[in-house]
Enzyme design. Structure first.
Site, mmCIF file in Angstrom:
data_model
loop_
_atom_site.group_PDB
_atom_site.id
_atom_site.type_symbol
_atom_site.label_atom_id
_atom_site.label_comp_id
_atom_site.label_asym_id
_atom_site.label_seq_id
_atom_site.Cartn_x
_atom_site.Cartn_y
_atom_site.Cartn_z
ATOM 1 N N ASP A 76 0.835 -1.262 -0.083
ATOM 2 C CA ASP A 76 -0.123 0.082 -0.054
ATOM 3 C C ASP A 76 0.711 1.202 0.124
ATOM 4 O O ASP A 76 0.335 2.415 0.042
ATOM 5 C CB ASP A 76 -1.092 -0.212 1.215
ATOM 6 C CG ASP A 76 -0.362 -0.065 2.414
ATOM 7 O OD1 ASP A 76 0.770 -0.146 2.769
ATOM 8 O OD2 ASP A 76 -1.064 -0.042 3.548
ATOM 9 N N SER A 77 2.345 1.021 0.084
ATOM 10 C CA SER A 77 3.134 2.150 -0.127
ATOM 11 C C SER A 77 2.876 2.921 -1.615
ATOM 12 O O SER A 77 3.196 3.653 -1.987
ATOM 13 C CB SER A 77 4.554 1.842 -0.058
ATOM 14 O OG SER A 77 4.867 0.609 -0.788
ATOM 15 N N LYS A 145 -1.282 -9.484 2.599
ATOM 16 C CA LYS A 145 -0.681 -9.133 3.901
ATOM 17 C C LYS A 145 -1.246 -8.256 4.784
ATOM 18 O O LYS A 145 -2.175 -7.289 4.033
ATOM 19 C CB LYS A 145 0.539 -8.383 3.479
ATOM 20 C CG LYS A 145 1.515 -7.901 4.725
ATOM 21 C CD LYS A 145 2.994 -7.406 4.513
ATOM 22 C CE LYS A 145 3.223 -6.096 3.937
ATOM 23 N NZ LYS A 145 2.768 -4.890 4.518
ATOM 24 N N GLU A 147 -1.504 -5.803 8.521
ATOM 25 C CA GLU A 147 -0.650 -4.864 9.721
ATOM 26 C C GLU A 147 -1.376 -5.255 10.998
ATOM 27 O O GLU A 147 -2.598 -5.042 11.234
ATOM 28 C CB GLU A 147 -0.476 -3.543 9.394
ATOM 29 C CG GLU A 147 0.200 -3.313 8.199
ATOM 30 C CD GLU A 147 0.356 -1.722 7.996
ATOM 31 O OE1 GLU A 147 0.012 -1.011 8.939
ATOM 32 O OE2 GLU A 147 0.865 -1.433 6.912
ATOM 33 N N GLU A 214 8.962 -4.301 10.761
ATOM 34 C CA GLU A 214 9.416 -2.911 10.217
ATOM 35 C C GLU A 214 9.971 -2.125 11.507
ATOM 36 O O GLU A 214 9.424 -1.787 12.278
ATOM 37 C CB GLU A 214 8.296 -2.144 9.366
ATOM 38 C CG GLU A 214 8.728 -0.861 8.825
ATOM 39 C CD GLU A 214 7.835 -0.359 7.888
ATOM 40 O OE1 GLU A 214 6.876 -1.126 7.640
ATOM 41 O OE2 GLU A 214 8.040 0.759 7.416
HETATM 42 O O1 KIV Z 1 3.458 -1.119 1.526
HETATM 43 C C1 KIV Z 1 4.744 -1.498 1.871
HETATM 44 O O2 KIV Z 1 5.514 -1.201 0.851
HETATM 45 C C2 KIV Z 1 5.202 -2.290 2.846
HETATM 46 C C3 KIV Z 1 6.638 -2.414 3.024
HETATM 47 C C4 KIV Z 1 7.464 -1.225 3.416
HETATM 48 C C5 KIV Z 1 6.747 -3.529 3.867
HETATM 49 O O3 KIV Z 1 4.382 -2.852 3.521
#
Ligand code: KIV
Length: 296
Positions: A76-77, A145, A147, A214
């Site tokens: 989600d980056s 994934k 969090e 992280e």
């Molecule tokens: O969204 C992302 O890029 C991430 C990484 C920083 C692990 O979760």
């Protein structure tokens, strides 16, 4: 023609054919060997480090896959590096599916993991499953994934119960940035470190196949990685985690103004691309491009 020479010739031709078929089969097999969650587990067992990078589009994913990266994370980056938002919170499920399906179309080898975006799983396990099913069906990705630890246990369990592999994410969790208030290192104090250890144990116990750690102290990254059977993937988690992940735009130097200690830049693409654009623009202005050979 001499009969003996003909026989030798025929034998050599047959051996050649057999070898050709054998090696052709081997190279095809190698070319299409896909990374699975089981392959990552085996890597941890034999002490082979896992490489993971983010990907959001077809062309870049093709290059990263060709470079041999084991896992591609549709993170989600994308909210930051693709859309220019300050945080990861605004990106939507539809946008994540668009990025994920572009990546999946490019990949021959890497495992493709997709972030469940903010608001699609926290506090509502049914929505977690519905969002996951949309991601899996509409993008063709291999895993998701999420969090969090104990607070998202029900969502993780419900997704796992549908047969979808889940990667955990602990330490600094950018979707909770307004709770943390800062992007500094997490779990430096004992209470938070203990909580993180408990959460990693829980995620492993309920069936996650790997956990991203992280921005935590290297010593804690080491302790957790040695304690768990499943692989840990660090980003600012020190050198002892079972794998490493970076945001591709950061490690290629496409982003310029982000310099955390954990980031190693492998290229300065901002400057390379800017230079190419400057030369192209100058050529167009000077009527140097296109030339006689570059037209019909
Ligand atoms: O969204 C992302 O890029 C991430 C990484 C920083 C692990 O979760």
């Amino acid at each position: 023609m001499n009969y003996r020479l003909m026989t030798i010739d025929y034998k050599l031709w047959t051996i050649n054919l057999i070898l050709h078929r054998k090696f052709k089969k081997m190279s095809v097999h190698k070319k299409f060997k896909r990374i699975t969650t089981h392959a990552l587990q085996a890597m941890k067992a034999r002490g082979e480090r896992i490489s993971m990078l983010t990907a959001y589009d077809y062309s870049m994913a093709k290059i990263l896959d060709a470079g041999g990266v084991d896992v591609l994370l549709v993170g989600d980056s994308a909210s930051n590096v693709m859309a220019g938002h300050e945080t990861t919170l605004p990106i939507t499920l539809n946008e994540m599916i668009y990025h994920a399906s572009s990546v999946v179309r490019a990949v021959e080898r890497a495992l493709v993991v997709v972030d469940l975006p903010f608001g699609c799983y926290q506090g509502n396990s049914r929505e977690a499953l519905a969002s996951t099913i949309r991601i899996m069906k509409e993008s063709g990705a291999h895993a998701v994934k999420m969090e969090g630890g104990k607070e998202i246990q029900e969502s993780v369990e419900r997704v796992l119960s549908a047969g979808v592999p889940v990667m955990g994410h602990l330490g600094l969790m950018p979707q909770s940035i307004y709770k943390f208030g800062t992007y500094t290192v997490r779990a430096k104090e004992e209470v938070e470190a203990e909580q993180l250890i408990e959460d990693t144990k829980l995620l492993q116990e309920i069936g996650c196949f790997a956990i991203v750690l992280e921005k935590i102290p290297a010593e804690l990254g080491k302790q957790v990685s040695e304690m768990l059977d499943i692989p840990t993937i660090g980003i600012g988690g020190g050198q002892h985690t079972d794998g490493q992940v970076l945001v591709t735009h950061d490690m290629l130097g496409i982003t310029k103004d982000f310099h955390p200690r954990f980031l190693r830049r492998y290229a300065e693409l901002f400057d390379v691309v800017k230079d190419a654009v400057e030369r192209y623009t100058a050529d167009v202005k000077n009527r140097d491009f296109p030339n006689d050979k570059e037209q019909y």
